[in-house]
Design an enzyme around this catalytic site. Sequence first.
Site, PDB file in Angstrom:
ATOM      1  N   HIS A   1       0.806  -1.219   0.000  1.00  0.00           N
ATOM      2  CA  HIS A   1       0.000   0.000   0.000  1.00  0.00           C
ATOM      3  C   HIS A   1       0.842   1.274   0.000  1.00  0.00           C
ATOM      4  CE1 HIS A   1       0.748   1.107   4.247  1.00  0.00           C
ATOM      5  NE2 HIS A   1       0.821  -0.208   4.445  1.00  0.00           N
TER       6      HIS A   1
ATOM      7  N   HIS B   1      12.919  -0.053 -12.484  1.00  0.00           N
ATOM      8  CA  HIS B   1      12.768  -1.483 -12.766  1.00  0.00           C
ATOM      9  C   HIS B   1      12.778  -2.247 -11.452  1.00  0.00           C
ATOM     10  CE1 HIS B   1      14.405  -5.198 -15.197  1.00  0.00           C
ATOM     11  NE2 HIS B   1      13.357  -5.496 -14.458  1.00  0.00           N
TER      12      HIS B   1
END
Length: 215
Positions: free
Chosen positions: A142, A151
């Site tokens: 979250h 990446h």
Amino acid sequence: MGVNSHKSDKPLLIFFGAGGHARVAIEAARAAGLKPDVVVDDKPIAAELLGVPVAAASSVKWRNWAGFRFVVTIGNNATRAKLFEDLKRRGGTPETILHPFSSISPSAKIGAGTVVFSGVVVNAGSVIGENCILNTGCSVDHDGNIGSHSHLCPGVRLAGDVTVGDRTMLGTASCCIPGIVIGSDALVGAGSVVVRNVPDKCKALGNPARVVSCD
């Protein structure tokens, strides 16, 4: 009909880069119901990739591809960022790929041109920047915030409220405890456990991860 004379009701979808990452991205795109039309590469070594025709970048007549869609399928963050901006200047529109076997919260935001592979989880309130790679089986819990052109390698685990800067790479199976801030242009080594913030342009390795160098 060659790719330089493409005629269709839907803009051409190109993949820029013909390496291993491109193969996985092509399969993810197909799983998501997209049809890659052509792969472009600076130095192509084959005429096709997974059945998609390959064209040399030097031979492409970009003006014939007005309004094309694109995905930059190159793993190097700095190179991918440069090509992303270049293709936008040429009139391209970034295409986002979300593998159907990923799980993206309705309250999360995924930036244009980002590729989300199979098994990825992005949880509530998280924001993923443009042109990112969320590689196989990684997770962002979250309220995560991932900068553009970054990446997350396979198996990365980010706890809640983790911030990652632009053009940063988190290596395979690395993880971060809640609230960590990792700067831009940073690198976290494979298998590292990040328990302290990592500054911009620094490399952190180990368990617990320690900064070993900075540019």
